[in-house]
Design an enzyme around this catalytic site. Structure first.
Site, short mmCIF file in Angstrom:
data_model
loop_
_atom_site.label_atom_id
_atom_site.label_comp_id
_atom_site.label_asym_id
_atom_site.label_seq_id
_atom_site.Cartn_x
_atom_site.Cartn_y
_atom_site.Cartn_z
N ARG A 1 146.52 99.98 97.04
CA ARG A 1 145.08 100.29 96.32
C ARG A 1 144.05 100.05 97.31
O ARG A 1 143.19 99.47 97.15
CB ARG A 1 144.92 99.17 95.22
N SER B 1 144.08 98.90 85.34
CA SER B 1 144.52 97.57 85.91
C SER B 1 143.07 97.09 86.49
O SER B 1 142.55 97.70 87.10
CB SER B 1 145.50 97.39 87.02
N GLU C 1 140.77 94.94 91.13
CA GLU C 1 140.93 96.40 91.65
C GLU C 1 139.80 97.40 91.35
O GLU C 1 139.68 98.25 92.27
CB GLU C 1 142.31 96.88 91.21
P1 FAD Z 1 135.62 106.55 90.19
O1 FAD Z 1 135.79 105.55 88.95
O2 FAD Z 1 134.53 107.85 89.60
O3 FAD Z 1 135.15 106.23 91.37
C1 FAD Z 1 136.13 105.12 92.07
C2 FAD Z 1 135.56 104.81 93.34
O4 FAD Z 1 135.66 105.94 94.22
C3 FAD Z 1 134.08 104.32 93.38
O5 FAD Z 1 133.68 103.59 94.35
C4 FAD Z 1 133.50 105.69 93.67
O6 FAD Z 1 132.07 105.62 94.30
C5 FAD Z 1 134.35 106.24 94.85
N1 FAD Z 1 134.44 107.62 94.65
C6 FAD Z 1 134.91 108.62 93.80
N2 FAD Z 1 134.92 109.87 94.31
C7 FAD Z 1 134.52 109.90 95.48
C8 FAD Z 1 134.50 110.81 96.48
N3 FAD Z 1 134.76 111.97 96.28
N4 FAD Z 1 134.26 110.45 97.90
C9 FAD Z 1 134.22 109.33 97.91
N5 FAD Z 1 134.10 108.25 97.21
C10 FAD Z 1 134.28 108.39 95.97
N6 FAD Z 1 144.99 103.66 89.39
C11 FAD Z 1 146.28 103.88 89.91
O7 FAD Z 1 146.44 103.87 91.05
N7 FAD Z 1 147.40 103.80 89.24
C12 FAD Z 1 147.50 103.92 87.65
O8 FAD Z 1 148.41 103.79 87.27
C13 FAD Z 1 146.18 103.88 87.16
N8 FAD Z 1 146.17 104.08 85.87
C14 FAD Z 1 145.10 103.97 85.22
C15 FAD Z 1 145.17 104.12 83.71
C16 FAD Z 1 143.80 104.24 83.03
C17 FAD Z 1 143.92 104.07 81.40
C18 FAD Z 1 142.63 103.98 83.60
C19 FAD Z 1 141.35 104.09 82.93
C20 FAD Z 1 142.55 104.20 85.12
C21 FAD Z 1 143.58 103.94 85.66
N9 FAD Z 1 143.73 103.97 87.19
C22 FAD Z 1 145.07 103.89 87.97
C23 FAD Z 1 142.53 103.57 87.79
C24 FAD Z 1 142.04 105.11 88.21
O9 FAD Z 1 142.18 106.35 87.49
C25 FAD Z 1 142.07 105.61 89.90
O10 FAD Z 1 141.45 104.76 90.62
C26 FAD Z 1 141.35 106.91 90.03
O11 FAD Z 1 141.53 107.46 91.29
C27 FAD Z 1 139.97 106.63 89.86
O12 FAD Z 1 139.35 108.36 90.03
P2 FAD Z 1 137.60 108.49 89.19
O13 FAD Z 1 137.42 109.88 89.99
O14 FAD Z 1 137.53 108.11 87.94
O15 FAD Z 1 136.82 107.60 90.20
N1 EPU Z 2 153.36 91.77 82.55
C1 EPU Z 2 153.34 90.88 81.56
N2 EPU Z 2 152.46 90.71 80.55
C2 EPU Z 2 151.46 91.95 80.58
C3 EPU Z 2 151.79 92.82 81.35
C4 EPU Z 2 152.50 92.70 82.29
O1 EPU Z 2 154.16 89.85 81.55
O2 EPU Z 2 150.89 91.74 79.45
C5 EPU Z 2 154.26 91.69 83.59
C6 EPU Z 2 155.84 92.11 83.29
O3 EPU Z 2 156.58 91.12 83.90
C7 EPU Z 2 155.98 93.47 83.68
C8 EPU Z 2 155.18 93.48 84.86
O4 EPU Z 2 154.19 92.73 84.47
O5 EPU Z 2 157.34 93.64 83.89
C9 EPU Z 2 154.70 94.73 85.43
O6 EPU Z 2 153.79 95.42 84.29
P1 EPU Z 2 153.79 96.88 84.24
O7 EPU Z 2 155.06 97.59 84.57
O8 EPU Z 2 153.01 97.26 83.09
O9 EPU Z 2 152.98 97.31 85.60
P2 EPU Z 2 151.48 96.47 86.21
O10 EPU Z 2 151.93 95.56 87.25
O11 EPU Z 2 150.88 95.73 85.09
C10 EPU Z 2 151.14 98.39 87.81
C11 EPU Z 2 149.89 99.13 88.41
C12 EPU Z 2 149.47 100.08 87.48
C13 EPU Z 2 150.70 101.27 87.30
C14 EPU Z 2 151.98 100.41 87.02
C15 EPU Z 2 153.16 101.48 87.04
C16 EPU Z 2 148.60 97.57 89.76
C17 EPU Z 2 147.40 96.68 89.78
N3 EPU Z 2 148.77 98.20 88.56
O12 EPU Z 2 150.81 97.77 86.75
O13 EPU Z 2 148.42 100.94 88.02
O14 EPU Z 2 150.61 102.33 86.49
O15 EPU Z 2 152.01 99.24 87.60
O16 EPU Z 2 153.65 101.66 88.32
O17 EPU Z 2 149.35 97.60 90.74
C18 EPU Z 2 145.91 100.88 87.83
O18 EPU Z 2 145.94 100.68 89.11
O19 EPU Z 2 144.94 100.90 87.12
C19 EPU Z 2 147.33 100.96 87.03
C20 EPU Z 2 147.47 100.97 85.85
#
Ligand code: FAD
Ligand code: EPU
Length: 352
Positions: free
Chosen positions: A169, A248, A348
């Site tokens: 991240r 997250s 994050e």
């Molecule tokens: P924004 O929120 O618009 O911007 C994020 C940051 O990047 C800001 O600081 C912004 O200024 C900067 N930025 C945006 N675009 C540019 C650009 N073109 N150039 C320079 N800077 C820029 N993330 C994960 O890694 N894994 C996941 O599994 C994951 N699951 C998610 C699930 C949900 C339901 C949600 C809501 C979010 C999740 N995220 C996850 C977080 C998010 O989707 C990612 O971080 C995504 O890349 C953000 O994209 P965005 O365009 O919305 O960025």
């Molecule tokens: N857990 C709990 N309670 C909860 C949630 C999670 O105990 O309420 C524990 C469980 O042990 C579970 C473990 O956490 O097994 C991992 O949970 P999960 O698989 O849901 O993944 P996560 O660690 O919560 C991470 C990423 C996600 C990504 C998933 C799948 C980060 C900060 N988050 O979540 O990314 O989608 O793994 O790979 O690394 C994001 O970055 O926004 C994001 C959603």
């Protein structure tokens, strides 16, 4: 033409997945390098502060933004170079494309490598900022290079994988080069499906879900892996269209092995995954749940915001919360988890 895109006092509510009502002093969109450069030379932009906006899915806006918001809408999806010997193809994408749209485009063109990252919200341009990751894959696995415009000079610079300094991240764009560049295009090397590339299904829940869907967990197609990822994600994460959130809220902390052993003695159920550095990655969701926050609601009436009832790592806006209230809850979680476990959680989400 461009000047007409320049707006003042704009609500950012449609542009952040927390659904927070916050206003931007200035707001403009750009769909090309020329448009971006023109916007960057405006006195209001040069005076700062500036926010480069993608899909707003990783942002917590805690108050009105007094500067210029520049929304990236650069579109391009091309397959530019085929390497027949390596069975790879180079996919080039405009930073304003939707990330999941890119994954779909790759699948339609029988290219594999992005399927584990299906359904992550947001744009292509923001994806390298935090080296998005999920289900055993990260952006850096297939990333080749990106182009970015330097905000101070308007110059276009190319960053290869090494120059991006990717980590969990993390990238240079969140660290030493924060707020200095606008990412405009990103390129990936993807595998031609069926050319012997093995599916990445090491993540426990994926194999089980493939089986549930009636697919072979040993040799699924990229499309089948994508379907399984989408199904797991929908079961675990709230949809921002229904309930405001940014995924997250905190990173999963990495702690020294000795501290993990000590905690494990106190909390035998504490999960932990060995990290390449020798430390242990601990799920923040577990720590937050044990600290009693899961499902908690705060604010007036039945609660305007809180911690999601199925995923303790996700803070949610039930409706009517402010960014400041959400940040106050985040700070409380950081404090209580610190006191109970001696582990310091780090956001994050980008907090403004
Ligand atoms: P924004 O929120 O618009 O911007 C994020 C940051 O990047 C800001 O600081 C912004 O200024 C900067 N930025 C945006 N675009 C540019 C650009 N073109 N150039 C320079 N800077 C820029 N993330 C994960 O890694 N894994 C996941 O599994 C994951 N699951 C998610 C699930 C949900 C339901 C949600 C809501 C979010 C999740 N995220 C996850 C977080 C998010 O989707 C990612 O971080 C995504 O890349 C953000 O994209 P965005 O365009 O919305 O960025
Ligand atoms: N857990 C709990 N309670 C909860 C949630 C999670 O105990 O309420 C524990 C469980 O042990 C579970 C473990 O956490 O097994 C991992 O949970 P999960 O698989 O849901 O993944 P996560 O660690 O919560 C991470 C990423 C996600 C990504 C998933 C799948 C980060 C900060 N988050 O979540 O990314 O989608 O793994 O790979 O690394 C994001 O970055 O926004 C994001 C959603």
């Amino acid at each position: 033409m461009l000047t007409s895109c320049w707006e003042e006092h704009v609500s950012l509510r449609p542009y952040n997945t927390f659904g927070l009502e916050v206003r931007a002093r200035y707001f403009a969109r750009f769909a090309s390098l020329d448009e971006l450069r023109e916007l960057l030379t405006r006195p209001e932009t040069q005076a700062g502060p500036r926010l480069i906006l993608g899909g707003g899915s990783n942002l917590l806006l805690t108050r009105d933004f007094g500067g210029v918001v520049l929304k990236n809408e650069i579109k391009e999806l091309t397959i530019s170079v085929e390497n027949t010997a390596a069975h790879t193809a180079r996919l080039r994408a405009g930073a304003g494309e939707s990330w999941h749209g890119l994954v779909e485009f790759a699948l339609e063109n029988e290219l594999s490598g992005l399927e584990n990252l299906s359904l992550i919200p947001g744009t292509v341009g923001a994806a390298p900022l935090q080296n998005i990751g999920a289900y055993g894959a990260e952006l850096r696995d297939t990333f080749v290079r990106l182009e970015a415009v330097e905000i101070s000079s308007g110059a276009l610079r190319v960053f290869d994988k090494e120059a991006c300094g990717f980590g969990y991240r993390e990238s240079v764009f969140k660290g030493p080069l924060k707020n200095q560049f606008v990412v405009t295009t990103v390129e990936f090397d993807l595998h031609r499906a069926g050319a012997g590339q093995r599916a990445n299904v090491g993540y426990g829940a994926l194999r089980d879900t493939l089986t549930e869907l009636g697919y072979s967990p040993d040799a699924p197609s990229p499309r089948q892996v994508s379907e399984a990822v989408v199904r797991v994600r929908r079961s675990k994460l709230p949809d921002p269209a229904e309930i405001g959130n940014a995924g997250s809220f905190f990173k999963n902390p990495e702690i020294p092995a000795a501290q993990f052993a000590e905690l494990k003695a106190r909390f035998p159920n504490l999960p932990g995954y060995p990290a390449p550095s020798g430390g242990v990655k601990v799920p923040a969701g577990w720590l937050i749940e044990q600290a009693g926050f899961k499902g908690q609601r705060r604010g007036a009436g039945a609660g305007t915001h809180g911690v999601h009832e199925r995923q303790a790592l996700v803070l949610v806006n039930h409706g009517g919360a402010t960014g400041a209230e959400l940040w106050a809850l985040a700070e409380e979680i950081i404090r209580v988890v610190g006191e109970q476990f001696g582990v310091k959680l780090q956001a994050e989400v980008n907090v403004l």
